[in-house]
Design a protein around this motif. Sequence first.
Motif, mmCIF file in Angstrom:
data_model
loop_
_atom_site.group_PDB
_atom_site.id
_atom_site.type_symbol
_atom_site.label_atom_id
_atom_site.label_comp_id
_atom_site.label_asym_id
_atom_site.label_seq_id
_atom_site.Cartn_x
_atom_site.Cartn_y
_atom_site.Cartn_z
ATOM 1 N N VAL A 1 0.855 -1.186 0.000
ATOM 2 C CA VAL A 1 0.000 0.000 0.000
ATOM 3 C C VAL A 1 0.888 1.231 0.000
ATOM 4 N N ALA A 2 0.612 2.155 -0.893
ATOM 5 C CA ALA A 2 1.466 3.333 -1.040
ATOM 6 C C ALA A 2 1.093 4.420 -0.046
ATOM 7 N N VAL B 1 5.851 9.742 -3.014
ATOM 8 C CA VAL B 1 5.186 8.445 -2.880
ATOM 9 C C VAL B 1 6.174 7.444 -2.304
ATOM 10 N N ASP B 2 5.698 6.679 -1.341
ATOM 11 C CA ASP B 2 6.509 5.598 -0.782
ATOM 12 C C ASP B 2 5.809 4.282 -1.067
ATOM 13 N N VAL B 3 6.466 3.412 -1.834
ATOM 14 C CA VAL B 3 5.953 2.062 -2.088
ATOM 15 C C VAL B 3 6.970 1.037 -1.582
ATOM 16 N N VAL C 1 4.230 1.755 -10.289
ATOM 17 C CA VAL C 1 3.291 1.619 -9.174
ATOM 18 C C VAL C 1 3.103 2.967 -8.478
ATOM 19 N N ALA C 2 4.210 3.676 -8.238
ATOM 20 C CA ALA C 2 4.136 4.972 -7.573
ATOM 21 C C ALA C 2 3.336 5.974 -8.399
ATOM 22 N N SER D 1 -8.612 -1.902 -0.062
ATOM 23 C CA SER D 1 -7.409 -2.103 0.741
ATOM 24 C C SER D 1 -6.267 -1.165 0.359
ATOM 25 N N GLY D 2 -6.315 -0.627 -0.864
ATOM 26 C CA GLY D 2 -5.207 0.180 -1.366
ATOM 27 C C GLY D 2 -4.057 -0.646 -1.905
#
Length: 275
Positions: A124-125, A144-146, A210-211, A248-249
């Motif tokens: 989840v980011a 953004v943190d993934v 993804v980010a 859920s993200g």
Amino acid sequence: MRLTKHHGLGNDFLVALESVNGPLHVGPATARLLCDRHRGIGADGLVMGRSSTEAVVAMELLNADGSRAEISGNGLRCLVHAVARANGWGEGEMLVQTDAGPRHAVFRPGDRSDTLVVDCEMGVATVEEVEVPAQAGASRAWRVDVGNPHLVLLVDDLSDISPSEEGAALQRLLAGGVNVEWVVPAKDGVDLVVYERGVGPTLACGSGAVAAVAALWRGGAFSPKRSTGPISVRMPGGRARVSVDADSGMLTLSGPSVFVGTVEIEDEFLAVASS
């Protein structure tokens, strides 16, 4: 040392497995030498598949400059491919322990014998819209943190972007560096170019894809649905797909890993890195 080389949409990695080689004692200097495209084999990073009591394999990733990275979406797919090949598995699933936490992957044959398609749950980011850096020329920006850090910049035209020049300055905005993605949303997906921390411009970036989707989805560029995706992310090396579960993200990255070949490295060559 026996290595396999793989690429995910042109983002290439050398993979060394402890299940094949025994304990691996590899540091930054060795990674730099192996990844050197003129004096070594050449790659964007070196992935070590270490033994794990919590997962099928534990992932350790050293970038081409020898720095350690928390995770890589393309590197993760290449590691899954290497483990599957070593065990004779054509399809299945596995849990991989990374510095960013455990990641679940499902894999299946691609359309060629050298290709595996891998779906990786990337977590989840954490997304924060930030002030656009003055030198970025973007209309909006997100941190953004993934599992690893990204700066996603919304721009009008990717043809105006020079990742090698602009990325080197922007990635220093955060202590320890940041991956920088420039994105343009389109009706059928997202166009993206990237400057990777510890590497430079690359043909593709899985965690960057993804980010970017996470930032645009949270930022309102994609209508939130119960399950959003798959969203096509077009990069210079090809397309990956990213899905978002709106409840859920959870972000899932799907794309190929292509096996390039096997390389055996002599101890004498490795000794150069420590000399």
